[in-house]
Write an enzyme that holds these catalytic residues in place. Structure first.
Site, PDB file in Angstrom:
ATOM      1  CD  GLU A  91    -118.940 -31.874  44.318  1.00  0.00           C
ATOM      2  OE1 GLU A  91    -119.193 -32.939  43.721  1.00  0.00           O
ATOM      3  OE2 GLU A  91    -118.011 -31.738  45.109  1.00  0.00           O
ATOM      4  CB  CYS A 111    -122.512 -35.854  54.146  1.00  0.00           C
ATOM      5  SG  CYS A 111    -123.656 -37.197  54.548  1.00  0.00           S
ATOM      6  CB  CYS A 118    -118.871 -41.093  50.918  1.00  0.00           C
ATOM      7  SG  CYS A 118    -119.773 -39.784  50.080  1.00  0.00           S
ATOM      8  CB  SER A 218    -126.577 -46.212  50.396  1.00  0.00           C
ATOM      9  OG  SER A 218    -126.672 -45.249  49.372  1.00  0.00           O
ATOM     10  CG  LEU A 219    -127.621 -53.389  51.369  1.00  0.00           C
ATOM     11  CD1 LEU A 219    -128.597 -53.096  52.493  1.00  0.00           C
ATOM     12  CD2 LEU A 219    -128.128 -54.535  50.493  1.00  0.00           C
ATOM     13  CG  HIS A 220    -122.847 -49.083  50.105  1.00  0.00           C
ATOM     14  ND1 HIS A 220    -123.115 -49.108  48.758  1.00  0.00           N
ATOM     15  CD2 HIS A 220    -123.115 -47.808  50.514  1.00  0.00           C
ATOM     16  CE1 HIS A 220    -123.531 -47.908  48.365  1.00  0.00           C
ATOM     17  NE2 HIS A 220    -123.546 -47.109  49.394  1.00  0.00           N
ATOM     18  CG  ASN A 294    -115.316 -42.828  41.437  1.00  0.00           C
ATOM     19  OD1 ASN A 294    -114.438 -42.780  40.593  1.00  0.00           O
ATOM     20  ND2 ASN A 294    -116.540 -42.424  41.231  1.00  0.00           N
ATOM     21  CB  CYS A 337    -120.059 -38.388  46.389  1.00  0.00           C
ATOM     22  SG  CYS A 337    -121.348 -39.381  45.741  1.00  0.00           S
TER      23      CYS A 337
END
Ligand code: SAH
Length: 347
Positions: A91, A111, A118, A218-220, A294, A337
Site C-alpha cells: 500500500e 511486518c 497495527c 513510535s513510542l505509544h 484507528n 496501516c
C-alpha cells in the site's frame, strides 16, 4: 531478463556498457524511466529504433501494477494497492496537504514487529521490498500527479507505511539516496521522514549516514511494561535505550525527533501516562505527535473521547512539551496501516 528499474545511474551505465550506450544516453534512459513515466524502451523516442529493440530483448523496466485505487470522499487522500511481478502487493497513500503532496510508502510487505494495534503485522512479514520497489511507489504517484493533476509532483515522503524500515536497512538507505538524485525525484532529504518502532542499533547507524532526514519514533507508551505489552520489540530494545538512540540522532543531525503516540482509550491516555510522557520528553530536542487510534475492535483497542484527547494534549503543552494531534485523513478508504492489503489477501 534483467530489471533496470531501481538502478542508480552508475549501475545503469555499467549494465548498458555491452550495448555501447554512451553515458549521456544512459542518463536519458534513467530520466525516461524515473521522470517521464516510460514503462518500456519502445516509449523512449530519442533512442534509435534499433537500440530500443535490442534493449527490449534483454532488459525490462519492472513497474508495479495498480491493483486498486481508492479516493476519499473529500478527494484529499488516495490510496493505492501496488502489485509487483511476483504477486506481492503493498500500500502507498497520497495525502494532498496544505503544504504539498505527501506520500506514505511501505518498506516491507507485511511486518514482523507484531504491534498489538497495527493491521500491517496481522499476517506477519511476507518479504522485504527492494530499493526499486520502494522507489516505484513514489514514481507511480509522481507520474499520476504529473499526468492527471496539472503537472503536480510528490513534495514530501514519509516511510511510515507497512513494514519496519530499519529491519530492511540497506534497501531503505538505497532508496533514500536514489530518490534524492536529480535524474529521479530530486527529493530533498529534509522532505523525507522515516518512522521506526525503535530498532536501536540501526538508529545509531542512521545517525552516522549523514542524511538530514527527519526521524519519527513510535513510542505509544511512556514506560517499559505498557510499551512491551503493545510493542513486543520493546523487550529486545527497551524504551530507555530507544530514547538514548533518538537523543543521539538529534545530537548528531541537529534535527528534532518526533515521537508518535497512539492514544488508546483507558490504556495509555490517563493522567499517569501524561505525567510519565512529559518527564520522558524533558530536555529533549523533540516533539510528540498524538494519534487517536484507528480502532482495532477485535482487541478492544478503542479511541478515547474528544475530551480525553484534548485533555492529554493540553497536559503536555502546559508541561513544556511540543505537541500536535494528527489530523485524520482517509478513514473512509481504509487508509490506516495494512487495512487494504489485508482485504486483498483475504479476497
Ligand atoms: N514500523 C514503523 C513504521 C510503520 S508503522 C513504525 O513502527 O514506526 C507507522 C505508524 O503507523 C505507527 O507509528 C502508528 O503511528 C501508525 N499506526 C499503526 N496502527 C495504527 C492504528 N491502529 N491507528 C493509528 N495509527 C496506527
Amino acid at each position: 531478463m534483467t530489471n533496470i528499474f531501481g538502478m542508480t545511474l552508475v549501475q545503469l551505465q555499467e549494465t548498458l556498457k555491452p550495448y555501447k550506450v554512451p553515458a549521456y544516453r544512459s542518463k536519458q534512459i534513467a530520466e525516461w524511466m524515473y521522470q517521464k513515466g516510460a514503462g518500456s524502451f519502445e516509449a523512449m523516442t530519442n533512442l534509435s529504433k534499433q537500440l530500443r529493440e535490442t534493449l527490449a530483448g534483454e532488459l525490462v523496466i519492472g513497474r508495479p501494477n495498480i491493483k486498486a485505487r481508492l479516493d476519499s470522499k473529500d478527494k484529499k487522500t488516495t490510496k493505492f494497492l501496488l502489485e509487483f511481478d511476483d504477486g506481492t502487493a503493498v500500500e502507498t497513500v497520497l495525502m494532498r496537504q496544505s503544504y504539498g503532496n505527501s506520500i506514505c510508502v511501505s518498506s516491507q510487505a507485511g511486518c514482523s514487529m507484531g504491534c498489538a494495534f497495527c493491521a500491517s503485522t496481522l499476517h506477519g512479514l511476507a518479504r522485504d521490498l527492494t530499493t526499486g520497489e520502494i522507489l516505484a511507489q513514489a514514481i507511480t504517484i509522481n507520474d499520476m500527479l504529473r499526468d492527471e493533476e496539472d503537472g503536480q509532483k510528490v513534495d514530501t515522503i514519509v516511510i511510515m507505511g507497512s513494514g519496519e524500515p530499519l529491519m530492511n536497512y540497506e534497501n531503505v538507505i538505497g532508496f533514500l539516496h536514489l530518490v534524492h538524485e536529480p535524474y529521479t525525484l530530486n527529493m530533498g532529504y529534509r522532505n523525507i521522514t522515516l518512522s521506526t518502532s525503535g530498532i536501536v542499533p540501526q538508529m545509531y547507524l542512521l545517525a552516522d549516514e549523514g542524511l538530514p532526514i527527519s526521524l519519527s519514533v513510535s513510542l505509544h507508551a511512556p514506560e517499559q511494561a505498557l510499551r512491551s505489552a503493545l510493542m513486543p520489540i520493546n523487550r529486545k530494545y527497551p524504551l530507555t535505550d530507544v530514547i538514548k538512540a533518538a537523543k543521539n540522532y538529534a545530537d548528531k543531525t541537529k534535527r528534532r525527533v518526533t515521537y508518535e503516540y497512539i492514544l488508546i482509550d483507558q490504556l495509555n491516555d490517563g493522567e499517569l501516562q501524561a505525567k510519565q510522557l512529559a518527564n520522558l520528553m524533558h530536555g529533549q530536542l523533540a516533539s510528540v505527535n498524538l494519534i487517536p487510534i484507528n480502532p482495532v475492535v477485535e482487541r478492544n483497542l478503542m479511541r478515547p473521547s474528544k475530551e480525553r484527547i484534548d485533555w492529554f494534549e493540553h497536559y503536555l503543552s502546559t508541561h513544556h512539551v511540543t505537541v500536535t494531534v494528527r489530523r485524520e485523513m482517509g478513514t473512509d478508504i481504509q487508509a490506516a496501516c495494512g487495512q487494504l492489503r489485508n482485504k486483498h489477501l483475504s479476497d
